[in-house]
Design a protein around this motif. Sequence first.
Motif, mmCIF file in Angstrom:
data_model
loop_
_atom_site.group_PDB
_atom_site.id
_atom_site.type_symbol
_atom_site.label_atom_id
_atom_site.label_comp_id
_atom_site.label_asym_id
_atom_site.label_seq_id
_atom_site.Cartn_x
_atom_site.Cartn_y
_atom_site.Cartn_z
ATOM 1 N N VAL A 106 0.850 -1.193 0.000
ATOM 2 C CA VAL A 106 0.000 0.000 0.000
ATOM 3 C C VAL A 106 0.881 1.237 0.000
ATOM 4 O O VAL A 106 2.086 1.176 0.271
ATOM 5 C CB VAL A 106 -0.948 0.013 1.225
ATOM 6 N N SER A 107 0.272 2.373 -0.304
ATOM 7 C CA SER A 107 1.014 3.632 -0.373
ATOM 8 C C SER A 107 1.618 3.990 0.973
ATOM 9 O O SER A 107 0.920 4.053 1.989
ATOM 10 C CB SER A 107 0.081 4.755 -0.831
ATOM 11 N N LYS A 108 2.913 4.231 0.983
ATOM 12 C CA LYS A 108 3.587 4.611 2.226
ATOM 13 C C LYS A 108 3.145 5.993 2.693
ATOM 14 O O LYS A 108 3.106 6.260 3.898
ATOM 15 C CB LYS A 108 5.102 4.554 2.028
ATOM 16 N N SER A 109 2.804 6.871 1.754
ATOM 17 C CA SER A 109 2.311 8.196 2.129
ATOM 18 C C SER A 109 0.982 8.095 2.855
ATOM 19 O O SER A 109 0.739 8.792 3.850
ATOM 20 C CB SER A 109 2.163 9.082 0.888
ATOM 21 N N ALA A 110 0.095 7.224 2.373
ATOM 22 C CA ALA A 110 -1.198 7.024 3.031
ATOM 23 C C ALA A 110 -1.011 6.414 4.410
ATOM 24 O O ALA A 110 -1.680 6.795 5.374
ATOM 25 C CB ALA A 110 -2.097 6.132 2.172
ATOM 26 N N VAL A 111 -0.097 5.451 4.511
ATOM 27 C CA VAL A 111 0.191 4.841 5.817
ATOM 28 C C VAL A 111 0.723 5.890 6.773
ATOM 29 O O VAL A 111 0.325 5.957 7.949
ATOM 30 C CB VAL A 111 1.190 3.681 5.670
ATOM 31 N N PHE A 112 1.631 6.736 6.289
ATOM 32 C CA PHE A 112 2.208 7.762 7.152
ATOM 33 C C PHE A 112 1.142 8.747 7.632
ATOM 34 O O PHE A 112 1.204 9.246 8.757
ATOM 35 C CB PHE A 112 3.318 8.509 6.417
ATOM 36 N N ALA A 113 0.143 9.012 6.791
ATOM 37 C CA ALA A 113 -0.955 9.893 7.203
ATOM 38 C C ALA A 113 -1.689 9.319 8.407
ATOM 39 O O ALA A 113 -2.068 10.047 9.330
ATOM 40 C CB ALA A 113 -1.915 10.110 6.042
ATOM 41 N N THR A 114 -1.914 8.003 8.412
ATOM 42 C CA THR A 114 -2.589 7.388 9.552
ATOM 43 C C THR A 114 -1.737 7.491 10.815
ATOM 44 O O THR A 114 -2.268 7.617 11.920
ATOM 45 C CB THR A 114 -2.921 5.913 9.276
ATOM 46 N N ILE A 115 -0.409 7.440 10.659
ATOM 47 C CA ILE A 115 0.484 7.571 11.811
ATOM 48 C C ILE A 115 0.434 8.988 12.367
ATOM 49 O O ILE A 115 0.421 9.204 13.586
ATOM 50 C CB ILE A 115 1.919 7.176 11.426
ATOM 51 N N VAL A 116 0.388 9.984 11.472
ATOM 52 C CA VAL A 116 0.263 11.372 11.916
ATOM 53 C C VAL A 116 -1.037 11.558 12.694
ATOM 54 O O VAL A 116 -1.060 12.172 13.776
ATOM 55 C CB VAL A 116 0.317 12.339 10.722
ATOM 56 N N LEU A 117 -2.130 11.017 12.147
ATOM 57 C CA LEU A 117 -3.418 11.127 12.835
ATOM 58 C C LEU A 117 -3.380 10.406 14.178
ATOM 59 O O LEU A 117 -3.946 10.886 15.182
ATOM 60 C CB LEU A 117 -4.517 10.546 11.947
ATOM 61 N N GLU A 118 -2.690 9.274 14.223
ATOM 62 C CA GLU A 118 -2.540 8.539 15.475
ATOM 63 C C GLU A 118 -1.813 9.378 16.512
ATOM 64 O O GLU A 118 -2.181 9.401 17.693
ATOM 65 C CB GLU A 118 -1.775 7.251 15.221
ATOM 66 N N ARG A 119 -0.794 10.101 16.075
ATOM 67 C CA ARG A 119 -0.031 10.936 16.998
ATOM 68 C C ARG A 119 -0.867 12.097 17.530
ATOM 69 O O ARG A 119 -0.689 12.546 18.661
ATOM 70 C CB ARG A 119 1.235 11.456 16.308
#
Length: 337
Positions: A106-119
């Motif tokens: 899956v897109s690493k940018s999309a995954v990173f967005a979920t991590i930002v939201l998690e933070r």
Amino acid sequence: MWKQHLIGGVISLAAIWVLSTMVDYSEMVQALKEMKPLWLIPSALVYLANFVLRAVRWHYLMRPVAKVKFMPLFRAVMLGFLGNNLLPAHLGEVVRAMALGKSEGVSKSAVFATIVLERVYDGLTVLLFLLMVLLFFNLPENGAGESIITLSSLRTAGWLGLAFFGGLLVILQLFRFHSEKACSLVGYCLKPAPAKLSEKVLGMLESFNHGLSLARGRDLVWTGVYSVLVWVTLSIWPWATFPAFGLDLGIMAGIFMQVVMALAMLIPTAPAFIGVFHLAAAATLSFMGVDGGKAGSFAMVLWLVHMAVTSSIGLYFAWRHGFSMFSLSKSNREETA
């Protein structure tokens, strides 16, 4: 990369120097000799439970991106914390996004967005816990012992944290609900840049926006519920370690320590949070009247529990599935090429 190493190294060295002025190393050695190591077993198990809950929470954040099972999420979480132990300035979060993106396609940018939201969820939960501490924990104005922590500094940190995470939440919601306007604004700002670079940035931004769009309202609710559970287990972790040093402190003391440590971890540090982790934990205990030697030794042991759990499991997954910092960084370069 060298700039992150330099900044994190300077901050960690400064924290170690401040800690050295607070503790007596002979008393630290004596406290370690008197420690009851069997209590570290429940401490490590509680800390491990925190990562299990993190993986479950991530499932709800990842739903609009891809349906990912528990084990790949748990593996990526542990690889990310292993990355934090090896890299400065919280770059393990990037490793985590790249690891899941590579394993699940899956897109690493999309995954990173979920991590930002998690933070953001983490930050808001920490602020909720700070409010609980200020309202329900009987704290002396300037601490019961020699400590760099004061109630005034806690209140200031709380307001700064609210401004930071509140502002970040507003920006994320702008990208989520007004993605076209946000992308147009970014595209306008990128006009002076080469066209190829602008296309790459806007493409990554589109994937990032996709990762922000939670599919259902109840996903937000469950993310919030698991965020509270994550930080409850993190608060139980030091509380479960207190008996190893004969400390008779309640669960609110554990919550207080996690709040201080979470606020301290917002700043860049050397790999493995060296110095800043120790100073935050020791300063919290000193604030509550624990002598410097015991506070310093407790901070060291708590950090060792963190390192043992995250590094052992992270290294196992890295070995078992053939992950390395080099292979992950190479994969990231190929995706953005």
